[in-house]
Enzyme design. Structure first.
Site, mmCIF file in Angstrom:
data_model
loop_
_atom_site.group_PDB
_atom_site.id
_atom_site.type_symbol
_atom_site.label_atom_id
_atom_site.label_comp_id
_atom_site.label_asym_id
_atom_site.label_seq_id
_atom_site.Cartn_x
_atom_site.Cartn_y
_atom_site.Cartn_z
ATOM 1 C CG HIS A 70 42.255 46.438 44.803
ATOM 2 N ND1 HIS A 70 41.737 47.696 44.544
ATOM 3 C CD2 HIS A 70 41.383 45.570 44.248
ATOM 4 C CE1 HIS A 70 40.599 47.579 43.878
ATOM 5 N NE2 HIS A 70 40.359 46.286 43.671
ATOM 6 C CB CYS A 91 36.283 43.662 37.678
ATOM 7 S SG CYS A 91 36.872 44.136 36.033
#
Ligand code: HMG
Ligand code: MG
Length: 311
Positions: free
Chosen positions: A212, A245
């Site tokens: 990822h 994020c």
């Protein structure tokens, strides 16, 4: 790079995380119907695994507050695994009610990031994930685990492969079936990526380790290639390169699904994804968000079609 024991995989499984990792970071509220249409278009483009949303605290991540509604409104395609993030049992209850196929618990290789992202340290996070994993397995759902900051942390800097291996073992020991090694802030480079992946591969089988990569430093495609050299054949990617994020400031989006599909097509590796339909899904969400796609491939192909370059 030292580790080239495998020939490249012939098939790669892409886990589309745009609707979750991508949209969680948007400041303006994205309407539920846009999220739903985006997910349905991704499934129609041939993506067989889609991270649809997160059952997290709406105070922490307001953008995911409509998780139940998103899950209720998407057109579930047979053969597509719809996964959701859950940090604790409350999130699991939401995932169960929404009939998610798979839940993703998300830990970190860095204590500092774990504290900022989920308000507890690594050991405590595992205790919160333990009943989630047990309940999910009992309900016939698959359980994935993400390891954030596997290649570096915005708060504590360096992260070692040993730290990645340690969290991978903790996750395995509570029944997590698959581990995603995440470069949350996109700082990794290929040799370092291989060391982190090897730490996870010492704990999980090849099919149950994925990468990822956020593309903050432009290294994501190189890191994916480095993973392919190890035989790793599952990657999280995000249409139009959406993502970030909220608890990792300055981190940009995930590597764009379009760019990874183009890379893999060039290598003769099958993904089952139709690049044109994927581009259309990426364009749809970019238009809805009011900004150009971050996918280099999507931009290059669009420019070629309008005759500005490449003809
Ligand atoms: P907390 O404040 O410690 O939680 O947050 P708590 O258990 O003390 O509960 C506080 C309040 O939150 C209560 O509500 C709970 O009901 C509620 P109140 O009584 O105050 O009204 N609550 C919930 N509500 C809905 N769903 C839930 C839930 N849990 C508690 N599941 C918590 C701890 C984990 C909940 C919080 O920190 C949180 O939600 N964090 C999520 C952060 C997040 O989503 N980050 C982004 C995803 S991770 C990521 O992007 C990385 C990844 O892409 C890989 C990579 O790139 O690294 C996966
Ligand atoms: Mg991420």
């Amino acid at each position: 790079m030292a580790s080239q024991h495998h020939s490249l995989p012939r098939q790669v499984r892409l886990v589309e995380v745009g609707p979750r990792d991508g949209l969680q970071n948007e400041k303006a509220t994205v309407p539920t119907d846009v999220k739903v249409a985006f997910i349905d278009r991704l499934a129609a483009a041939g993506l067989r695994a889609i991270e649809a949303t997160s059952f997290v605290s709406p105070k922490w991540v307001p953008q995911m507050a409509d998780a139940a509604n998103v899950m209720a409104c998407i057109a579930r395609r047979p053969g597509v695994v719809y996964s959701v993030l859950v940090p604790n049992m409350k999130g699991f209850e939401g995932a169960l009610a929404a009939k998610a196929d798979e839940v993703v618990v998300f830990g970190a290789a860095s204590e500092a990031f774990s504290q900022r992202n989920i308000n507890c340290g690594i050991a405590e996070s595992i205790e919160r994930f333990r009943p989630v994993a047990a309940a999910a397995l009992a309900a016939g759902m698959r359980v994935r685990g993400a390891i954030s900051c596997a290649l570096g942390c915005p708060y504590q800097g360096e992260v070692t492969p040993e730290a990645v291996g340690r969290v991978a073992r903790l996750l395995r020991d509570i029944g997590v079936q698959h581990v995603g090694v995440a470069d949350t802030i996109g700082v990794g480079t290929p040799a370092k990526t291989q060391r982190a992946m090897e730490a996870a591969l010492a704990v999980f089988p090849l099919d149950e380790v994925s990468g990822h990569f956020h593309d903050t430093y432009g290294q994501a495609l190189a890191n994916i290639y480095a993973c392919l050299e190890l035989g790793i054949a599952t990657f999280d990617t995000s249409a139009a390169g959406l993502g970030g994020c909220p608890y990792a400031k300055g981190a940009t989006g995930n590597v764009a699904t379009e760019d990874v599909v183009y890379l893999l097509q060039g290598l003769g590796i099958d993904t089952g994804v139709d690049l044109d339909r994927l581009r259309a899904a990426g364009e749809f969400v970019s238009t809805a968000l009011g900004r150009p796609s971050a996918s280099r491939v999507a931009r290059a192909l669009a420019a070629r079609e309008t005759g500005t370059v490449g003809k």
